[in-house]
Design a protein around this motif. Structure first.
Motif, PDB file in Angstrom:
ATOM      1  N   GLU A 188      58.142  46.294 133.565  1.00  0.00           N
ATOM      2  CA  GLU A 188      59.315  47.024 134.033  1.00  0.00           C
ATOM      3  C   GLU A 188      60.375  47.112 132.947  1.00  0.00           C
ATOM      4  O   GLU A 188      61.000  48.170 132.754  1.00  0.00           O
ATOM      5  CB  GLU A 188      59.890  46.327 135.272  1.00  0.00           C
ATOM      6  N   ALA A 189      60.560  46.003 132.220  1.00  0.00           N
ATOM      7  CA  ALA A 189      61.538  46.027 131.138  1.00  0.00           C
ATOM      8  C   ALA A 189      61.110  46.990 130.036  1.00  0.00           C
ATOM      9  O   ALA A 189      61.931  47.729 129.483  1.00  0.00           O
ATOM     10  CB  ALA A 189      61.733  44.618 130.563  1.00  0.00           C
ATOM     11  N   GLN A 190      59.786  47.008 129.725  1.00  0.00           N
ATOM     12  CA  GLN A 190      59.294  47.932 128.712  1.00  0.00           C
ATOM     13  C   GLN A 190      59.455  49.374 129.171  1.00  0.00           C
ATOM     14  O   GLN A 190      59.809  50.255 128.380  1.00  0.00           O
ATOM     15  CB  GLN A 190      57.820  47.631 128.406  1.00  0.00           C
ATOM     16  N   ALA A 191      59.192  49.610 130.481  1.00  0.00           N
ATOM     17  CA  ALA A 191      59.382  50.957 131.016  1.00  0.00           C
ATOM     18  C   ALA A 191      60.848  51.381 130.927  1.00  0.00           C
ATOM     19  O   ALA A 191      61.159  52.527 130.571  1.00  0.00           O
ATOM     20  CB  ALA A 191      58.896  51.022 132.459  1.00  0.00           C
ATOM     21  N   ASP A 192      61.737  50.452 131.235  1.00  0.00           N
ATOM     22  CA  ASP A 192      63.164  50.762 131.104  1.00  0.00           C
ATOM     23  C   ASP A 192      63.529  51.056 129.651  1.00  0.00           C
ATOM     24  O   ASP A 192      64.311  51.973 129.367  1.00  0.00           O
ATOM     25  CB  ASP A 192      63.999  49.587 131.627  1.00  0.00           C
ATOM     26  N   ALA A 193      62.936  50.264 128.736  1.00  0.00           N
ATOM     27  CA  ALA A 193      63.207  50.513 127.319  1.00  0.00           C
ATOM     28  C   ALA A 193      62.670  51.876 126.885  1.00  0.00           C
ATOM     29  O   ALA A 193      63.329  52.603 126.130  1.00  0.00           O
ATOM     30  CB  ALA A 193      62.594  49.399 126.461  1.00  0.00           C
ATOM     31  N   THR A 197      64.688  55.007 125.473  1.00  0.00           N
ATOM     32  CA  THR A 197      64.352  55.696 124.222  1.00  0.00           C
ATOM     33  C   THR A 197      64.239  57.202 124.441  1.00  0.00           C
ATOM     34  O   THR A 197      64.771  58.009 123.656  1.00  0.00           O
ATOM     35  CB  THR A 197      63.036  55.144 123.663  1.00  0.00           C
ATOM     36  N   TYR A 198      63.539  57.583 125.517  1.00  0.00           N
ATOM     37  CA  TYR A 198      63.404  59.019 125.812  1.00  0.00           C
ATOM     38  C   TYR A 198      64.765  59.643 126.099  1.00  0.00           C
ATOM     39  O   TYR A 198      65.047  60.773 125.660  1.00  0.00           O
ATOM     40  CB  TYR A 198      62.479  59.210 127.013  1.00  0.00           C
TER      41      TYR A 198
END
Length: 277
Positions: A188-193, A197-198
């Motif tokens: 989830e944290a990577q998805a938020d990151a 970025t996007y």
């Protein structure tokens, strides 16, 4: 630990300021108090030493949630013996008359009793809640349950033991489950990151588009102003040419009028001279 000096028929005992000494003799228990110093006869005397300072006991135990998941609970309890005479009667704090050390392990027994009670109260609150609730809000729930339960514990109060502080240091799920939860949280944290970025890239593209549109608008405005300037210059040139033509016409008309006047004046002069002759 009490300090005991032995002599042929009598012994002398001294305790520290944080431990109360009790002398048992002929079926009676006499409270000598904290920091006591007295003589006694070893043959007909038993001694007990009860700590009266604040004691810290740490415990780790496991409880089961309502959805059958095990959770490890780490607690820290601050305990004070408020009535040392009651404690000396209910628990074995007897000391050796030669070494001054406890003959048993009273503090370990006290810690075990506190740990069992705390585990019972924590298990009751954990059994009513699912794992997610325990992990999210379990520190408060378990702490309040243990504090309330130990405060109303009759055996502790009857033994003169007072719990003055309850802290739940950590709540941890099973290792495999905790690893799975950590993996989900990391994803989830990577998805938020990635979304951040996007978003930054999209904002950069939008800003670049806005900059280019601004440049295009500036160029368009500049070209329009240049066209207006050229048009104004052409109008000025036409007006200047018209003015010069008008000035030439007026000058030519003035010169023609002057010539006509001179001719008329010459004719009049000739006429007058003829008439004079």
């Amino acid at each position: 630990m009490a300090t005991i000096h032995r002599y042929p028929f009598f012994s002398h005992a001294t305790s520290s300021a944080t431990r109360a000494l009790f002398q048992g003799r002929r079926g009676k228990l006499v409270n000598r108090g904290a920091g006591a110093s007295f003589w006694f006869r070893p043959l007909d005397t038993s001694l007990s030493e009860v700590p009266v300072d604040d004691m810290e006991f740490g415990n780790i135990f496991r409880v089961t949630t309502s959805d059958r998941q095990e959770v490890s609970v780490q607690t820290a309890l601050t305990v004070r013996i408020a009535a040392p005479e009651l404690t000396a009667r209910r628990m074995d704090f007897e000391i050796d008359q030669r070494t001054g050390e406890w003959t048993g392990q009273p503090l370990q027994n006290l810690q075990n009793r506190l740990a069992e009670s705390a585990k019972q109260f924590a298990a009751e609150v954990a059994a009513r809640e699912p794992l997610r609730t325990i992990l999210d809000d379990g520190l408060r729930l378990v702490r309040d349950a243990i504090a309330e339960g130990l405060t109303g514990e009759g055996q502790l109060g009857g033994a003169g033991i007072e719990v003055i502080g309850v802290r739940v240091v950590a709540l941890r799920a099973d290792e495999d489950l905790e690893r799975a939860l950590q993996t989900r949280i990391r994803e989830e944290a990577q998805a938020d990151a990635d979304r951040a970025t996007y978003d930054r890239r999209a904002q950069a593209v939008d800003r670049e588009r806005a900059i280019k549109e601004n440049e295009l608008n500036n160029r368009t405005e500049l070209a329009r102003r240049e066209a207006e300037l050229v048009e104004l210059q052409g109008a000025n040139e036409r007006r200047r040419t018209e003015q010069e033509l008008e000035r030439d016409r007026l000058r030519n008309e003035a010169e023609a009028a002057n010539r006509r006047l001179r001719v008329e004046a010459g004719a009049d002069e000739v006429t007058l001279m003829a008439e004079a002759r």
